[in-house]
Write a protein that holds these residues in place. Structure first.
Motif, mmCIF file in Angstrom:
data_model
loop_
_atom_site.group_PDB
_atom_site.id
_atom_site.type_symbol
_atom_site.label_atom_id
_atom_site.label_comp_id
_atom_site.label_asym_id
_atom_site.label_seq_id
_atom_site.Cartn_x
_atom_site.Cartn_y
_atom_site.Cartn_z
ATOM 1 N N GLY A 1 -72.892 -3.551 -4.122
ATOM 2 C CA GLY A 1 -72.848 -2.417 -5.039
ATOM 3 C C GLY A 1 -73.652 -2.701 -6.285
ATOM 4 O O GLY A 1 -74.358 -3.701 -6.387
ATOM 5 N N SER A 2 -73.540 -1.822 -7.277
ATOM 6 C CA SER A 2 -74.304 -1.947 -8.510
ATOM 7 C C SER A 2 -73.634 -2.892 -9.501
ATOM 8 O O SER A 2 -72.412 -2.830 -9.693
ATOM 9 N N HIS A 3 -74.441 -3.772 -10.113
ATOM 10 C CA HIS A 3 -73.936 -4.690 -11.125
ATOM 11 C C HIS A 3 -74.937 -4.806 -12.260
ATOM 12 O O HIS A 3 -76.143 -4.695 -12.045
ATOM 13 N N THR A 4 -74.418 -5.042 -13.471
ATOM 14 C CA THR A 4 -75.271 -5.200 -14.641
ATOM 15 C C THR A 4 -75.125 -6.602 -15.202
ATOM 16 O O THR A 4 -74.013 -7.030 -15.522
ATOM 17 N N PHE A 5 -76.241 -7.290 -15.294
ATOM 18 C CA PHE A 5 -76.293 -8.627 -15.871
ATOM 19 C C PHE A 5 -76.884 -8.504 -17.282
ATOM 20 O O PHE A 5 -77.965 -7.941 -17.451
ATOM 21 N N LYS A 6 -76.159 -9.041 -18.268
ATOM 22 C CA LYS A 6 -76.622 -8.967 -19.654
ATOM 23 C C LYS A 6 -76.827 -10.378 -20.200
ATOM 24 O O LYS A 6 -75.903 -11.197 -20.152
ATOM 25 N N LEU A 7 -77.995 -10.645 -20.738
ATOM 26 C CA LEU A 7 -78.239 -11.902 -21.431
ATOM 27 C C LEU A 7 -77.617 -11.795 -22.826
ATOM 28 O O LEU A 7 -77.935 -10.863 -23.585
ATOM 29 N N GLN A 8 -76.745 -12.741 -23.174
ATOM 30 C CA GLN A 8 -76.063 -12.677 -24.459
ATOM 31 C C GLN A 8 -76.261 -13.978 -25.229
ATOM 32 O O GLN A 8 -76.581 -15.017 -24.659
ATOM 33 N N TRP A 9 -76.025 -13.902 -26.561
ATOM 34 C CA TRP A 9 -76.166 -15.077 -27.385
ATOM 35 C C TRP A 9 -75.331 -14.968 -28.638
ATOM 36 O O TRP A 9 -74.842 -13.890 -28.992
ATOM 37 N N LYS A 10 -75.203 -16.113 -29.311
ATOM 38 C CA LYS A 10 -74.571 -16.171 -30.611
ATOM 39 C C LYS A 10 -75.152 -17.376 -31.349
ATOM 40 O O LYS A 10 -75.747 -18.257 -30.731
ATOM 41 N N VAL A 11 -74.958 -17.403 -32.654
ATOM 42 C CA VAL A 11 -75.495 -18.490 -33.462
ATOM 43 C C VAL A 11 -74.395 -19.001 -34.389
ATOM 44 O O VAL A 11 -73.542 -18.232 -34.841
ATOM 45 N N GLY A 12 -74.400 -20.309 -34.657
ATOM 46 C CA GLY A 12 -73.373 -20.884 -35.517
ATOM 47 C C GLY A 12 -73.522 -20.462 -36.969
ATOM 48 O O GLY A 12 -72.532 -20.174 -37.653
ATOM 49 N N ALA A 13 -74.754 -20.442 -37.451
ATOM 50 C CA ALA A 13 -75.036 -20.040 -38.835
ATOM 51 C C ALA A 13 -76.517 -19.706 -38.922
ATOM 52 O O ALA A 13 -77.303 -20.120 -38.070
#
Lengths: 170, 171
Positions: B134-146
């Protein structure tokens, strides 16, 4: 599902249900879902080493066995670690049935001049010319000197990253 | 890309119809020949974030595709840096609203000195249990400490325009 060499049909031959199931149904299923194994680390302590010769990172967890049908195998790894001593390196390699696949510096490495950086390590290696049968793949590592750490998803703040090791026949 | 149909079990004396041979052999083999995949190449502008919790890199890096229910290889190669010395950058992949990494994702870069570009790469085999047909969405995600994290998208000066890529491919 095990792949079998497709038969050669002859003129006038009756196509039987058994042949259709073996050579069409089962082979197509085998091609869709070839032998695969993976491990996502979620350990209580991180991996560490002081060894200057290649050793298993963890023979119990980062060791995968699959039974192949003679095709090439993709071997992949992603992890995050650090060298705790300035101006030293960490080297990673894979063994297939006990034999390392790369040279003295392994498949990949990183060298940290300050001893505090954290680097992601990831590779995908194509293992070719493997005979059909059972094969064991293991992650190995060493340091040039000093000590190395590979975070193993222990839940420690800011370093809760989980390494994955995987193999898949193509 | 064609869709996958679970191979049927043939029975004795069953008539082979053109429709079934096309579905079971032609279409399934075409599916195996060209498996579902999607990609984004970082070749326009840079992306930045100051978020300390995981957020999408961009709507451009959200990849939606219809898969056949097998393992999916998810890979990224990014040229990136943080604006502060000893800053942490973390990367993860969100599948249909759930990140696959731990609290700190899949890949981590802690760099010194500040604004030192590094290539961050990872390849993860997503199990079929997370990618049903079926249909799936892959999202590249990130975060930074400061400070601010930057992914170079091709807008930099010469010798600093390493084009990264984020892709998914069913195996």
């Amino acid at each position: 599902m095990t792949y079998v060499d497709p038969k050669t049909y002859t003129t006038g031959e009756v196509v039987s249900a058994a042949d259709m199931n073996t050579y069409q149904r089962d082979n197509i299923k085998a091609l869709k879902d070839p032998p695969t194994a993976s491990y996502l680390a979620n350990e209580t302590s991180d991996y560490t080493t002081l060894s200057t010769t290649f050793v298993d990172i963890d023979a119990a967890t980062l060791s995968l066995t699959i039974t192949t049908t003679g095709g090439d195998v993709l071997v992949g790894f992603v992890g995050n670690g650090r060298q705790l001593t300035a101006n030293q390196g960490i080297y990673y390699d894979v063994t297939i049935d006990g034999v390392r696949v790369a040279g003295d510096a392994g498949l990949t490495f990183f060298w940290d001049i300050v001893g505090i950086n954290i680097f992601p390590v990831s590779f995908v290696y194509l293992a070719t010319d493997l005979a059909a049968g059972e094969h064991t793949f293991r992650m190995q590592w060493k340091v040039s000197a000093g000590s190395a750490e590979l975070f193993a998803g222990t839940g420690s703040s800011t370093v809760d990253v989980h390494p994955q090791f995987w193999v898949k026949e193509l | 890309m064609t869709t996958w149909t679970t191979p049927k079990t043939w029975v004795a004396l069953e008539a082979l119809t053109a429709a079934e041979l096309n579905e079971q052999l032609r279409d399934n083999m075409n599916f195996l020949f060209d498996r579902p995949n999607k990609e984004y190449t970082f070749n326009t502008s840079d992306f930045t974030t100051t978020s300390s919790t995981f957020v999408d890199v961009s709507t451009l890096t959200n990849l939606t595709q219809t898969f056949g229910g097998n393992h999916v290889l998810c890979s990224a190669r990014l040229s990136c840096y943080g604006s502060l010395n000893n800053s942490n950058l973390w990367f993860d992949v969100d599948i249909d609203g759930t990140r696959i990494g731990g609290d700190d994702g899949i890949a981590q870069l802690k760099q010194s000195p500040a604004s030192t570009e590094h290539i961050v790469g990872f390849s993860v085999l997503v199990p079929s249990s997370l990618v049903a047909a079926g249909s799936h969405t892959f999202k590249l995600q990130w975060k930074v400490g400061a400070g601010t994290a930057t992914i170079i998208g091709g807008a930099g000066p010469p010798l600093r325009r390493s084009f990264g890529q984020f892709w998914v491919h069913e195996l």
